[in-house]
Design a protein around this motif. Structure first.
Motif, PDB file in Angstrom:
ATOM      1  N   ASP A  13      -1.307   5.576   4.130  1.00 35.94           N
ATOM      2  CA  ASP A  13      -2.079   3.945   3.901  1.00 35.94           C
ATOM      3  C   ASP A  13      -2.037   2.850   3.407  1.00 35.94           C
ATOM      4  N   ARG A  14      -1.677   1.756   3.334  1.00 34.32           N
ATOM      5  CA  ARG A  14      -1.886   0.634   2.385  1.00 34.32           C
ATOM      6  C   ARG A  14      -2.027  -0.537   2.711  1.00 34.32           C
ATOM      7  N   THR A  15      -3.642  -0.349   2.122  1.00 31.57           N
ATOM      8  CA  THR A  15      -4.836  -1.615   2.446  1.00 31.57           C
ATOM      9  C   THR A  15      -5.271  -2.878   2.026  1.00 31.57           C
ATOM     10  N   LYS A  51       4.364   2.896   1.928  1.00 31.92           N
ATOM     11  CA  LYS A  51       3.600   2.973   2.707  1.00 31.92           C
ATOM     12  C   LYS A  51       4.446   4.639   3.102  1.00 31.92           C
ATOM     13  N   SER A  62      -8.782   9.015   0.674  1.00 31.23           N
ATOM     14  CA  SER A  62      -9.127   7.455   0.927  1.00 31.23           C
ATOM     15  C   SER A  62      -9.131   6.774  -1.104  1.00 31.23           C
TER      16      SER A  62
END
Length: 447
Positions: free
Chosen positions: A262-264, A107, A91
Motif C-alpha cells: 500500500d502507498r499512503t 503499489k 508500515s
C-alpha cells in the motif's frame, strides 16, 4: 312449510317465564340443552383444528442447503479455514515532519533493502545541520589549540618581554642608588628619592609578572581547561550528529526486501512524524507468508507443534502448497473458543496474496495416502444452535422443523463443518428463538 317449521322451532325456544323449570332429565327441555351443548363443543373443536391446520400461526423461516465436503488430501486429520497473511508486514513511517518532494514506488512494486522510496523537502534540515557542524568545527579547533600549547614564536615573545623588563629593572636600580647618594649629600630632595624608589618597585613587579607568563607559555594550558574544551567539543559533535540524522531521515528507504502492499502518501503531502499519518508505504516479503487460522478448542489436541499441512486457496482451488505449523498462540480466545495457529507456507509463489481465503488440511502422516475422504457438511454459523453444550440444527422437512444433533468438526469462514448431516438438507438459519422440534413452519419466499 319449512319456513313455518323453523319459525315454530324458534318460538319453542323462547323462555316462558310463566312456566316452571323442566321436569326430569327426560323432558324435552333437557334434551334440547344437551344437544345444543354438544353442538357448541363440536364447533369449537372444529374451529381450533381448522385454525391449526389453515391458520397463519406457522412462523416464517429462512433456510439454506447444507453442502457436503470431502477431502482429496490423503491422511487429513483436520481441515480449517483462515486467511493468508504476511509473516512480517511493515508500515514505513517518517522520523521527521516534512512535505513529500518525491515518491518513487507504486503499489505492487518489488523493492530491495536500502532502496530510496520517498524524499522529503530538506532545506530546513540541511541548514540546521550546517550550523551544528560549524559549531563542532570551532570547538575542535579550540581544543586542538589548547592541546598543542603555545607556539615557539609566542614563547620567544614572552621571553623577550621578560628580558626587556629585567634590563629596565637593572637601570632603575642604578638610578635609585645614585638618588639615595645624592639625597644623603643634600643635593636631591626627598621627593626625588621617593619617585626613584616607586619606579624601581613597579618595574620589579612587572618583571615578576612577565616571568610567570613566560613559565606558563612554556608549560601550556591547564588540564582542566583542556577537559572543558573536550566536553564542549563532544556536545557540539552530538548536536551535529543529531542534525545529520534528521537530514538523513528526509530520505526514506526500504528496511527489507519486499513488495509494496500500500502507498499512503502523495507528492506535496505533509507527513507528520511518529503518528499513523506518518506512514508512507506498507510492504512485506511475499516469500515469507503464512496461513492464519482459528482452531476450535475441541480439535486443538489433534495438532502438534510441527504438524505438516497442505494449503489451498479459494481463488485457485486446483493448486496446493506445502506448509507446517510455525506458531501457536500461547493463549486461547475465550469468546470464540479457539486457538490461533499460523502455518508457514514452504513453497509460496505469485498466486498467493495476503488476505486471501485459505483452507488448510493438516496431515497425520505425509507418507500415507488414503484417497478421497468424506469430511462432513458445511452449514452457516446461524444454523448451529446450542442446548446445554450439545450442538444441533433444525432442518425444514415437509412443512415442519426437525431437530438434528451435530458435532462440529472445524470452524470455517462464515460457518462450521459438522458431522450429523448427509448434505443437501435445508437447514434453518433464521427463525423465532422459540421454534422447536416438530413445529410447523413456512419457508420465506415459498407459497
Amino acid at each position: 312449510m319449512a319456513i313455518d317449521t323453523k319459525h315454530d322451532d324458534l318460538q319453542s325456544l323462547r323462555i316462558d317465564r310463566s312456566a316452571g323449570p323442566p321436569e326430569g332429565e327426560g323432558s324435552p327441555w333437557a334434551r334440547r340443552y344437551i344437544v345444543i351443548g354438544i353442538a357448541v363443543v363440536v364447533l369449537l373443536g372444529l374451529g381450533t383444528l381448522g385454525y391449526r391446520l389453515f391458520g397463519g400461526d406457522a412462523p416464517e423461516v429462512e433456510v439454506t442447503r447444507a453442502s457436503v465436503e470431502s477431502s482429496e488430501i490423503g491422511g487429513t486429520i483436520l481441515s480449517a479455514t483462515g486467511y493468508i497473511v504476511a509473516h512480517h508486514k511493515i508500515s514505513v513511517n517518517s522520523k521527521v515532519t516534512g512535505r513529500v518532494k518525491w515518491i518513487g514506488v507504486e503499489k505492487g512494486d518489488k523493492v530491495k533493502e536500502g532502496q530510496v522510496l520517498v524524499r522529503l523537502e530538506d532545506d530546513e534540515f540541511r541548514a540546521q545541520y550546517n550550523q551544528a557542524q560549524g559549531s563542532a568545527d570551532s570547538a575542535s579547533a579550540y581544543l586542538e589549540e589548547l592541546q598543542h600549547g603555545s607556539r615557539p614564536e609566542e614563547v620567544a615573545q614572552t621571553q623577550h618581554n621578560l628580558d626587556e623588563a629585567r634590563a629596565t629593572l637593572i637601570d632603575d636600580k642604578l638610578t635609585l642608588d645614585r638618588t639615595r647618594q645624592l639625597f644623603s649629600q643634600g643635593v636631591l630632595s626627598k621627593q626625588a628619592l621617593d619617585d626613584a624608589t616607586a619606579k624601581y618597585e613597579a618595574d620589579q613587579q612587572r618583571v615578576n609578572s612577565l616571568d610567570k607568563v613566560a613559565q606558563l607559555s612554556k608549560l601550556g594550558p591547564r588540564a582542566e581547561e583542556i577537559a572543558r574544551a573536550k566536553g564542549a567539543l563532544a556536545q557540539a559533535e552530538g548536536q551535529a550528529a543529531y542534525a545529520k540524522s534528521l537530514l538523513d531521515a528526509t530520505i526514506i528507504r526500504a528496511p527489507v526486501n519486499g513488495t509494496i502492499l500500500d502507498r499512503t502518501a502523495e507528492k506535496g503531502e505533509l507527513i507528520i512524524s511518529q503518528l499513523a499519518a506518518g506512514s508512507v508505504v506498507t510492504l512485506a516479503d511475499l516469500n515469507d507468508i503464512q496461513a492464519d487460522l482459528d482452531i476450535a478448542q475441541d480439535d486443538f489436541s489433534k495438532l502438534g507443534p510441527h504438524t505438516k499441512a497442505v494449503v489451498t486457496v479459494d481463488a485457485f482451488p486446483d493448486l496446493k502448497w506445502n506448509g507446517v505449523i510455525a506458531e501457536i498462540s500461547p493463549e486461547a480466545n475465550r469468546q470464540k473458543a479457539t486457538v490461533e495457529v499460523k502455518v508457514q507456507i514452504l513453497n509460496p509463489d505469485s498466486h498467493l496474496r495476503p488476505e486471501m481465503n485459505t483452507t488448510v488440511h493438516f496431515l497425520a502422516d505425509e507418507n500415507k495416502n488414503v484417497g478421497t475422504q468424506p469430511v462432513g457438511a458445511f452449514v452457516p454459523s446461524a444454523a448451529v444452535r446450542d442446548a446445554g453444550g450439545s450442538k444441533f440444527v433444525l432442518i425444514a422437512y415437509d412443512g415442519k422443523a426437525m431437530k438434528r444433533d451435530v458435532k462440529i468438526i472445524s470452524q470455517r469462514s462464515g460457518g462450521f463443518l459438522v458431522n450429523g448431516l448427509n448434505g443437501g438438507e435445508d437447514v434453518i438459519t433464521t427463525a423465532p428463538p422459540t421454534l422447536k422440534d416438530g413445529d410447523k413452519i413456512k419457508i420465506k419466499g415459498q407459497s
